[in-house]
Design an enzyme around this catalytic site. Structure first.
Site, PDB file in Angstrom:
ATOM      1  CG  HIS A 211      -5.587  -2.530  -0.023  1.00 21.01           C
ATOM      2  ND1 HIS A 211      -4.767  -2.120  -1.055  1.00 21.01           N
ATOM      3  CD2 HIS A 211      -5.254  -1.765   1.045  1.00 21.01           C
ATOM      4  CE1 HIS A 211      -3.983  -1.138  -0.620  1.00 21.01           C
ATOM      5  NE2 HIS A 211      -4.260  -0.905   0.645  1.00 21.01           N
TER       6      HIS A 211
ATOM      7  CB  SER B  74      -0.954  -0.038   1.200  1.00 21.76           C
ATOM      8  OG  SER B  74      -1.984   0.916   1.056  1.00 21.76           O
TER       9      SER B  74
ATOM     10  CD  GLU C 135      -2.384  -2.497  -3.964  1.00 23.21           C
ATOM     11  OE1 GLU C 135      -3.557  -2.715  -3.603  1.00 23.21           O
ATOM     12  OE2 GLU C 135      -1.649  -1.674  -3.392  1.00 23.21           O
TER      13      GLU C 135
END
Length: 306
Positions: free
Chosen positions: A277, A109, A207
């Site tokens: 995630h 992330s 992502e």
């Protein structure tokens, strides 16, 4: 690229928070996971600090990270969570210290900024995987995701097939190259900086979470205009959680957006990977050779540790 040494039973793992503040109750739940792995845990001095939306000041977060890098007893750094803030540290990181003390660095992330900067400035293999407070502490943290931490203890190739989750071919082909990338919005934020993502000859992983299709479209367009999509030899489309169109507003679907940007790519592009995630969360090393095959619907990745 430098591969860090593997973990052994009894080794020490350091946990620091380079981005947003942590939940201390969730931290305690995560610690037992590493203890069951046979690892000792050392917490960053400023781990529980809060500075607005940051887990302490830049100086405090940076000091914790550098302390773990310099500590010869710490063999791996597992980040507590993402959120926001790692890009603020990139310009002050001691890349010589990191290069001369290679150890496992693990997260995803917002950690994408550190992955990119460290790989390109220190030539160190790092790992994209679930974090202590934001993932491991969840009640739905699954056994498959947990088992992938074993790649840190035994150098072994990773194999991703449709046995994990269905995959969708957007562009055909097969290619071998180093995996780079991570969170799409963080990769875009590197553009125009000295840490700009290098995708030339690489397999690019993408992502994200919580972005509407038009936002994904805009970020892919920026990467395209910067030449980053064309330079990548293959593209892994990971999980895009909570990226649904706004209600009652006209929108392209996410798959339509991906098709418009990737259908004519010269190398393989495959979507549906449970990377990001999501649960399961397939963890993998950045900076090592891998083979992405649209024909076989598979991804084979070389070991990330020595």
């Amino acid at each position: 690229m430098i591969r860090p040494p593997r973990l052994n039973k009894g080794d020490t793992i350091g946990i620091v928070a380079p981005a947003s503040p942590i939940d201390t109750e969730r931290l305690q739940r995560a610690l037992s996971f590493f203890e069951k792995m046979g690892m000792r845990v050392r917490l960053g001095r400023h781990l529980e600090k809060t500075h607005g939306y940051l887990a302490g000041t830049d100086a405090e977060r940076l000091a914790d990270f550098h302390a773990m890098i310099a500590d010869t007893q710490v063999k791996a750094i597992i980040f507590a969570r993402g959120g926001y803030g790692t890009g603020r540290l990139a310009g002050a990181l001691d890349y010589d210290l990191i290069r001369n003390n290679p150890k496992i660095i693990w997260g995803y992330s917002d950690i994408t900024y550190l992955h990119t900067a460290i790989r390109q400035a220190a030539n160190l293999v790092t790992f994209h995987g679930p974090m202590a407070v934001s993932d491991i502490a969840d009640d739905d943290f699954d056994a498959y995701s947990a088992g992938l931490f074993h790649q840190l203890q035994e150098p072994s190739s990773l194999f991703y097939t449709e046995s994990v989750a269905p995959l969708h071919v957007i562009s055909d082909g097969e290619v071998t190259g180093e995996i780079v990338g991570g969170n799409l919005s963080l990769l875009v934020s590197t553009l125009g900086t000295q840490y700009e993502i290098d995708t030339a000859g690489k397999i690019l992983l993408l992502e994200d979470i919580g972005e509407a299709p038009y936002r994904i479209d805009g970020m892919l367009n920026q990467l395209m205009l910067a030449g980053k999509l064309e330079q990548a030899t293959g593209i892994i489309v990971g999980d895009f959680a909570k990226c649904d169109p706004p209600e009652e507003k006209p929108s392209l679907t996410l798959q339509q957006v991906f098709h418009e940007y990737f259908a004519d790519h010269e190398g393989p592009v495959v979507s549906g990977f449970k990377i990001g995630h999501c649960m399961p969360n397939f963890s993998l090393p950045f900076g090592v050779p891998a083979t992405l095959s649209a024909t076989k619907k598979s991804l084979v990745i070389e070991p990330g540790v020595e």
